[in-house]
Design a protein around this motif. Structure first.
Motif, PDB file in Angstrom:
ATOM      1  N   ALA A  81     -11.690  -3.563  -1.055  1.00 41.46           N
ATOM      2  CA  ALA A  81     -11.251  -4.902  -0.671  1.00 41.46           C
ATOM      3  C   ALA A  81     -11.946  -5.973  -1.506  1.00 41.46           C
ATOM      4  N   SER A  82     -13.153  -5.669  -2.004  1.00 47.56           N
ATOM      5  CA  SER A  82     -13.893  -6.668  -2.776  1.00 47.56           C
ATOM      6  C   SER A  82     -13.197  -7.002  -4.093  1.00 47.56           C
ATOM      7  N   THR A  83     -12.262  -6.144  -4.533  1.00 44.06           N
ATOM      8  CA  THR A  83     -11.580  -6.430  -5.805  1.00 44.06           C
ATOM      9  C   THR A  83     -10.381  -7.356  -5.614  1.00 44.06           C
ATOM     10  N   LEU A  84     -10.057  -7.685  -4.377  1.00 43.84           N
ATOM     11  CA  LEU A  84      -8.887  -8.530  -4.134  1.00 43.84           C
ATOM     12  C   LEU A  84      -9.169  -9.987  -4.493  1.00 43.84           C
ATOM     13  N   SER A  85      -8.098 -10.698  -4.836  1.00 47.91           N
ATOM     14  CA  SER A  85      -8.233 -12.138  -5.036  1.00 47.91           C
ATOM     15  C   SER A  85      -8.365 -12.802  -3.660  1.00 47.91           C
ATOM     16  N   VAL A  86      -8.784 -14.066  -3.679  1.00 48.95           N
ATOM     17  CA  VAL A  86      -8.936 -14.814  -2.430  1.00 48.95           C
ATOM     18  C   VAL A  86      -7.624 -14.788  -1.641  1.00 48.95           C
ATOM     19  N   ASN A  87      -6.520 -14.972  -2.370  1.00 49.29           N
ATOM     20  CA  ASN A  87      -5.216 -15.024  -1.703  1.00 49.29           C
ATOM     21  C   ASN A  87      -4.866 -13.681  -1.066  1.00 49.29           C
ATOM     22  N   ILE A  97     -13.439  -9.407   6.364  1.00 52.26           N
ATOM     23  CA  ILE A  97     -12.908  -8.145   5.844  1.00 52.26           C
ATOM     24  C   ILE A  97     -14.091  -7.262   5.483  1.00 52.26           C
ATOM     25  N   PHE A  98     -13.917  -5.934   5.632  1.00 55.79           N
ATOM     26  CA  PHE A  98     -14.963  -5.021   5.163  1.00 55.79           C
ATOM     27  C   PHE A  98     -14.797  -4.878   3.654  1.00 55.79           C
ATOM     28  N   THR A  99     -15.551  -5.640   2.892  1.00 54.23           N
ATOM     29  CA  THR A  99     -15.314  -5.666   1.446  1.00 54.23           C
ATOM     30  C   THR A  99     -15.744  -4.365   0.771  1.00 54.23           C
ATOM     31  N   HIS A 100     -16.617  -3.591   1.426  1.00 51.64           N
ATOM     32  CA  HIS A 100     -17.086  -2.351   0.791  1.00 51.64           C
ATOM     33  C   HIS A 100     -16.119  -1.200   1.060  1.00 51.64           C
ATOM     34  N   LEU A 101     -15.126  -1.439   1.911  1.00 49.44           N
ATOM     35  CA  LEU A 101     -14.147  -0.388   2.204  1.00 49.44           C
ATOM     36  C   LEU A 101     -12.844  -0.658   1.442  1.00 49.44           C
ATOM     37  N   SER A 102     -12.014   0.380   1.375  1.00 46.06           N
ATOM     38  CA  SER A 102     -10.748   0.220   0.665  1.00 46.06           C
ATOM     39  C   SER A 102      -9.802  -0.647   1.497  1.00 46.06           C
ATOM     40  N   VAL A 103      -8.768  -1.137   0.836  1.00 44.17           N
ATOM     41  CA  VAL A 103      -7.742  -1.906   1.523  1.00 44.17           C
ATOM     42  C   VAL A 103      -7.126  -1.042   2.634  1.00 44.17           C
ATOM     43  N   HIS A 104      -6.899   0.220   2.300  1.00 44.27           N
ATOM     44  CA  HIS A 104      -6.314   1.152   3.264  1.00 44.27           C
ATOM     45  C   HIS A 104      -7.175   1.251   4.518  1.00 44.27           C
ATOM     46  N   LYS A 105      -8.477   1.421   4.285  1.00 46.10           N
ATOM     47  CA  LYS A 105      -9.397   1.598   5.412  1.00 46.10           C
ATOM     48  C   LYS A 105      -9.455   0.328   6.275  1.00 46.10           C
ATOM     49  N   ASN A 106      -9.404  -0.821   5.606  1.00 41.18           N
ATOM     50  CA  ASN A 106      -9.393  -2.074   6.355  1.00 41.18           C
ATOM     51  C   ASN A 106      -8.195  -2.141   7.297  1.00 41.18           C
ATOM     52  N   LEU A 107      -7.059  -1.679   6.787  1.00 42.95           N
ATOM     53  CA  LEU A 107      -5.850  -1.739   7.606  1.00 42.95           C
ATOM     54  C   LEU A 107      -5.869  -0.693   8.720  1.00 42.95           C
ATOM     55  N   SER A 108      -6.399   0.500   8.406  1.00 44.38           N
ATOM     56  CA  SER A 108      -6.310   1.588   9.383  1.00 44.38           C
ATOM     57  C   SER A 108      -7.382   1.501  10.462  1.00 44.38           C
ATOM     58  N   TYR A 109      -8.441   0.734  10.178  1.00 46.37           N
ATOM     59  CA  TYR A 109      -9.614   0.755  11.044  1.00 46.37           C
ATOM     60  C   TYR A 109      -9.288   0.510  12.524  1.00 46.37           C
ATOM     61  N   ALA A 110      -8.555  -0.572  12.765  1.00 45.92           N
ATOM     62  CA  ALA A 110      -8.278  -0.939  14.159  1.00 45.92           C
ATOM     63  C   ALA A 110      -7.473   0.154  14.867  1.00 45.92           C
ATOM     64  N   LEU A 111      -6.616   0.846  14.119  1.00 43.07           N
ATOM     65  CA  LEU A 111      -5.798   1.894  14.720  1.00 43.07           C
ATOM     66  C   LEU A 111      -6.635   3.135  14.998  1.00 43.07           C
ATOM     67  N   GLN A 143      -6.788 -12.971   2.149  1.00 43.70           N
ATOM     68  CA  GLN A 143      -6.306 -13.594   3.373  1.00 43.70           C
ATOM     69  C   GLN A 143      -5.071 -12.867   3.897  1.00 43.70           C
ATOM     70  N   LYS A 144      -4.250 -12.351   2.973  1.00 39.73           N
ATOM     71  CA  LYS A 144      -3.118 -11.540   3.417  1.00 39.73           C
ATOM     72  C   LYS A 144      -3.616 -10.288   4.132  1.00 39.73           C
ATOM     73  N   LEU A 145      -4.647  -9.663   3.540  1.00 38.71           N
ATOM     74  CA  LEU A 145      -5.200  -8.459   4.152  1.00 38.71           C
ATOM     75  C   LEU A 145      -5.768  -8.786   5.537  1.00 38.71           C
ATOM     76  N   ALA A 146      -6.443  -9.935   5.625  1.00 38.86           N
ATOM     77  CA  ALA A 146      -7.040 -10.315   6.904  1.00 38.86           C
ATOM     78  C   ALA A 146      -5.964 -10.454   7.982  1.00 38.86           C
ATOM     79  N   ILE A 147      -4.845 -11.034   7.592  1.00 36.57           N
ATOM     80  CA  ILE A 147      -3.760 -11.190   8.566  1.00 36.57           C
ATOM     81  C   ILE A 147      -3.149  -9.824   8.880  1.00 36.57           C
TER      82      ILE A 147
END
Lengths: 369, 366
Positions: free
Chosen positions: B131-137, B86-100, B140-144
């Motif tokens: 993304a770095s503020t997320l828990s381990v669990n 995961i790109f931990t320095h980016l937001s959760v949103h950015k992680n999700l939108s990146y591929a699109l 992994q959800k974000l990664a999926i």
């Protein structure tokens, strides 16, 4: 052979407070310490071993206060997760190392080596270096190095975590045998529930630096003292449903009123009342039936996990709650099949609003606030 | 959403053959687990499907189409790794939108899909956080989620649950299964954990030393293993595998375990064994849950006596380790009266016994 006890032990770390911890580990006991990663298990070991001194409280070994004794005076051996074998030395030299360090005469050291080799069945591997050994063999050499000192007690910190699943199953039974045959005191730390509960005589479940419950594996599994303990012991985990419990009628009603269960015979209490409560029921205790037979609630089968000797099904019940049931044997359901789930009152665990088992003990019903 | 054909595929690294003439046909929308011990070649196989490794010989096709010359990023492969990536320095949103964004999806559609996926994965309240503020669990959800959002043709998962705690692992197992039903995506799941493979997969490819041992649905590999490796690898506690020498006494086959211990194979099922040469080394396999204590229930069952050494409690099960003439037999029993040190009579039901050739490891079908 040793009894080990901790009395009111506390230790403050920058980000984490340990304790107060009270534990009594009996002579010749296989004592498990179980909890999720970074709950304080290893800190407890370090205090027993003498690598860390507590801010408060005392450590007793065989009844004598050892709080200020240095690690090498405590005669307690440690087996680490990564084994910490010297890679350039043969198994023999690894095992003899602690004796040489202490200046034990060669003849005596060889005698000890022979004794340990026999107990651990390692005579055929002690001339190999660790890189030529299998995981299980390295494990035995590491144990040999601990055993050769003939210590009073053994601390084992996730000693088999690095092995593959099949070997772990074998090694944990082997460890149990060794402990019992030699009448040793073992303190065994692991985050693997199956491992610790499988072989320990008693287990301490650690939560956030404190001991949540101490008991035999049966007590911990069958009478967890809190939701925390109930949740981390058992796979798949216990199902929880929130609602209210009447101490007068012994009946639990779920928050959305879909589920009503008679849990306990009515308690004779001075001031009957209704409390916020959570019930827990283990997946294997649910009675599953098809069609219109008796049952407490209906649900539809979301998914089926066939695991060979048993089957786990996920059931969508009221209000989108997913309940897991575990059935013995190999059972098939169509996806979306309608089934009924029965909640046998005798197998239901009741917890109060603070997540404590309720009633804590039959005679100890707390008074109303 | 593609089928995958792996045909006569071999991968060598120098002198080491990591994958040896592998043939697998994975159907469209199927969830297949590649299962085996570490170093068995399962990850190499996955890397070849992804295009990160090229087969030394053989072919890997998607929907019958050879993609050897297609760039990895154009193959439509989604990945989830053990270590999240995961790109931990980016937001959760950015992680999700990146591929699109990379594939030039219109911004309004990106917004809709990101929100839908965040809701799906229960992380919508975290969208604006790093993304770095997320828990381990949650990671992994974000990664999926970030792989699934691109709606790849196939989804590859490499031990995605191995860093998670056990409670969350059980939850994610169910979640992955639901996801797969929802997206109807072809999923290839690499794991060394047989319980994960059994609970998730439509079919399991059991691999050892680069060679496919068996390819079948979970209960097929459990009930009908093709060899000793599969029998031993699948199931927990593991199948009892008792090795001995075949002998014939009064027209009936026997298995000699040692000079003092012989097991009579009286049931009619075993009758054909007398046609094999005496002296053959055989392995008798029987799962712990089929063994029962007490007197025989069926005439042909194999009655034995041993001493209980250790009893393990594993959840609702009790596993008794019984010593018998230098052999250990594991019994999964609900008999509450079993105690360590006790002598116990138990029976192996003939109908549940499997036989293997000890030299080749292959199943002997009787």
């Amino acid at each position: 052979m040793a009894s080990i006890s901790l009395s009111n032990v506390r230790k403050n770390y920058p980000k984490f407070d340990l304790g107060p911890i009270d534990l009594e580990i009996k002579d010749n006991e296989f004592f498990g310490v179980f909890g999720p990663p970074s709950c304080g298990k290893t800190s407890i070991l370090k205090i027993i071993l003498g690598l860390v001194s507590p801010d408060e409280g005392n450590v007793f070994i065989n009844g004598a206060d050892a709080t200020d004794a240095r690690a090498n005076e405590r005669n307690i051996a440690m087996v680490f997760q990564n084994l910490a074998l010297f890679p350039h030395m043969t198994g023999r030299d690894n095992i003899l190392f602690p004796l040489r360090e202490r200046g034990v005469p060669v003849e005596e050291a060889e005698k000890q080596l022979a004794r340990v080799s026999e107990v651990l069945h390692i005579s055929h591997i002690i001339d190999k270096t660790p890189d030529k050994m299998s995981g299980g063999e390295r494990q035995r050499i590491a144990l040999g190095r601990a055993f050769v000192r003939d210590p009073a007690g053994f601390l084992l910190d996730e000693p088999i975590a690095a092995l593959d699943a099949r070997l772990r199953e074998e090694m944990r039974v082997e460890l149990k045998r060794l402990q019992r045959e030699g009448n040793h005191t073992f303190i065994y730390v692991s985050h693997d529930e199956e491992e610790v509960l499988g072989i320990s005589d008693r287990v301490a479940v650690v939560e956030d630096g404190c001991v949540a419950q101490v008991g035999t594996p049966d007590e911990i599994y069958d009478r967890p003292s809190s939701i925390y303990v109930a949740r981390i012991v058992g796979s798949p985990p216990m199902n929880f449903i929130e609602g209210r419990f009447s101490t007068a009628t012994g009946e639990f009603v779920s928050a959305d009123s879909h589920l009503r269960i008679e849990i306990a015979p009515p308690h004779v209490v001075d001031n009957p009342r209704v409390i916020d409560a959570t019930i827990g029921v283990r997946p294997e205790n649910l009675a599953v039936s098809r069609g219109n037979s008796d049952g407490t609630i209906t649900g539809t089968v979301l998914s089926v996990e066939p695991l060979g000797s048993f089957t786990i099904i996920d059931v969508a019940a009221f209000d989108g709650a997913v309940i897991k049931a575990r059935l013995p044997g190999q059972i098939t359901f169509d996806d979306g099949a309608e089934i009924r789930l029965g909640f046998p009152g005798s197998a239901v665990h009741l917890f109060d609003a603070d997540g404590r088992r309720y009633p804590a003990a039959p005679a100890a019903l707390p008074e109303a606030e | 959403m593609s089928s995958i054909q792996i045909r006569n595929t071999t991968k060598q690294f120098g002198a080491l053959t990591a994958v040896d003439n592998l043939n697998l046909e994975i159907e469209n929308g199927e969830f297949v687990a590649l299962l085996g011990p570490s170093g068995c070649g399962k990850t190499t196989t996955m890397n070849m499907i992804a295009g990160m490794e090229h087969p030394t010989s053989g072919q890997i096709l998607f929907d019958g189409e050879d993609l050897s010359d297609t760039r990895i990023q154009d193959r439509g492969v989604g990945f989830v790794f053990q270590n999240y990536a995961i790109f931990t320095h980016l937001s959760v949103h950015k992680n999700l939108s990146y591929a699109l964004e990379v594939t030039r999806v219109p911004p309004s559609e990106i917004e809709t899909r990101v929100n839908a996926m965040a809701r799906r994965m229960n992380i919508e309240h975290r969208l604006q956080q790093k993304a770095s503020t997320l828990s381990v669990n949650e990671m992994q959800k974000l990664a999926i989620g970030r792989s699934a959002i691109a709606e790849p043709r196939i989804f590859l998962l490499d031990e995605p649950l191995s860093n998670l705690d056990s409670v969350f692992r059980a939850y994610m197992r169910s979640e992955l299964k639901v996801l797969q039903h929802e997206f109807k995506q072809t999923m290839v799941y690499v794991t060394h954990d047989q319980i994960e493979a059994m609970s998730l997969a439509d079919r399991i490819a059991v691999i050892d030393k680069g060679v496919l041992q068996q390819f079948g649905d979970p209960l097929e590999v459990y009930n009908d293993p093709s060899n000793v490796f599969v029998a031993n690898f699948i199931g927990s506690p593991s199948m009892n595998l008792i090795e001995g020498t075949l002998a014939v006494s009064e027209g009936k086959p026997e298995l000699a375990l040692g000079p003092l211990t012989t097991i009579g194979l009286d049931d009619m099922r075993f009758a054909t064994l007398v046609e094999r040469s005496a002296g053959n080394r055989l392995v008798l396999g029987v799962r712990p849950e089929f063994i029962y204590t007490g007197a025989k229930r069926t005439a042909g069952d194999i009655a034995l006596t041993g001493v209980i050494d250790v009893i393990e409690r594993i959840g609702p099960k009790k596993i008794a380790h019984v010593q018998m003439g230098g052999f250990e037999i594991r019994i999964n029993s609900d008999d509450p009266d079993l105690r360590p040190g006790q002598q116990v009579e138990f029976c192996l039901p003939a109908s549940k016994c499997l036989l293997f050739d000890a030299d080749t490891g292959n199943r002997i079908r009787i």
